[in-house]
Design an enzyme around this catalytic site. Structure first.
Site, mmCIF file in Angstrom:
data_model
loop_
_atom_site.group_PDB
_atom_site.id
_atom_site.type_symbol
_atom_site.label_atom_id
_atom_site.label_comp_id
_atom_site.label_asym_id
_atom_site.label_seq_id
_atom_site.Cartn_x
_atom_site.Cartn_y
_atom_site.Cartn_z
ATOM 1 N N HIS B 58 122.484 68.897 12.068
ATOM 2 C CA HIS B 58 121.431 68.773 13.138
ATOM 3 C C HIS B 58 119.973 68.327 12.336
ATOM 4 C CE1 HIS B 58 123.359 71.350 16.458
ATOM 5 N NE2 HIS B 58 124.413 70.554 16.023
ATOM 6 N N GLU B 60 117.097 69.675 12.816
ATOM 7 C CA GLU B 60 116.408 71.026 12.227
ATOM 8 C C GLU B 60 116.768 71.489 10.815
ATOM 9 O OE1 GLU B 60 118.037 70.609 15.110
ATOM 10 O OE2 GLU B 60 117.341 71.919 16.568
ATOM 11 N N CYS B 88 119.337 75.199 18.664
ATOM 12 C CA CYS B 88 120.584 75.801 19.215
ATOM 13 C C CYS B 88 120.597 77.015 18.286
ATOM 14 C CB CYS B 88 121.973 75.131 18.820
ATOM 15 S SG CYS B 88 122.169 74.812 17.042
ATOM 16 N N CYS B 91 120.548 76.436 13.987
ATOM 17 C CA CYS B 91 119.187 76.045 13.729
ATOM 18 C C CYS B 91 118.080 77.212 14.018
ATOM 19 C CB CYS B 91 118.771 74.796 14.516
ATOM 20 S SG CYS B 91 119.835 73.347 14.317
#
Lengths: 151, 151
Positions: B58, B60, B88, B91
């Protein structure tokens, strides 16, 4: 006559524990993990947060990346992750996305583990714990006692 | 007389949005992030889960790793993460460990975001949202509509 198989949860948790010992020897918080599919280890990893200066370098995260790399796909369906200590929010969150079939942990992390933190697992994922819990917990305790004595 | 500074939340969210657009062009779920310290961008990243076959890739997560690498330390104290969509569980869990000062997101993720999932942030971390929410949300919607039409 039944065939005696050496491949039970303790067998694979021992392999994860060996990874935790490697982390210990490097001065890392001693947590190890392996990913298994069809009784075959496809990924091994240990915590490397200090070595890599990276909070995301938990054993589980690296094991997920490594297993996906081996499989050539990002979903770990039919895989089991063995990890010596209960996963944290981040790792449980990553395992959620991976749709892994099974998580087996050793000792609980009463404070920062995904159970206390109420992290959501994927509906396809089963989680069990307590395999070699005492060994995993003792190794972690020994690490923090030694660290305290050094500082 | 006050000095007009271009460095507000919208300024940095625009940079995160540019990263989301790069992800979009690669066929990735279009989410982008930047990490800022003292009005300086020290990390940029966009979602690469498809390209890397890795659920942990991801925006992040990569931004956290990259920022820590830049700083030479794993804690992102005094840093702000700008991300186009609410983080999410994974993260937010990583951001917890990073002890980051501030998280600014664009649009909410009502289903998989850390607010709905009740992921715990570090006590030192403040989170705000809604900066360029409409743009971030529209880009995501456009991506999923086009993906559906292709399949």
């Amino acid at each position: 006559m039944s065939i005696i198989t050496p491949f039970d949860d303790t067998y694979f948790m021992k392999r994860a524990f060996q990874e935790a010992e490697v982390a210990y020897d490097k001065g890392e918080v001693p947590i190890g993990a392996v990913v298994v599919v069809n009784n075959q280890i496809i990924a091994r990893a240990h915590n490397l947060t200090e070595t890599l200066n990276d909070v995301t370098a938990h054993a589980e995260m690296q094991a997920i990346t490594s297993a996906a790399n081996y499989l050539g796909g990002k979903y770990l369906i039919d895989c089991t992750l063995y990890v010596t200590i209960e996963p944290c929010q981040m790792c449980a969150g990553a395992l959620f996305w991976s749709q892994i079939s099974r998580i087996v942990y050793g000792a609980r992390d009463e404070r920062r583990g995904c159970i206390a933190m109420d992290t959501k697992l994927h509906p396809k994922t089963m989680m069990t714990g307590g395999i070699m819990a005492e060994e995993a917990s003792q190794l972690l305790k020994r690490f923090f006692i030694e660290k305290r004595n050094l500082n």
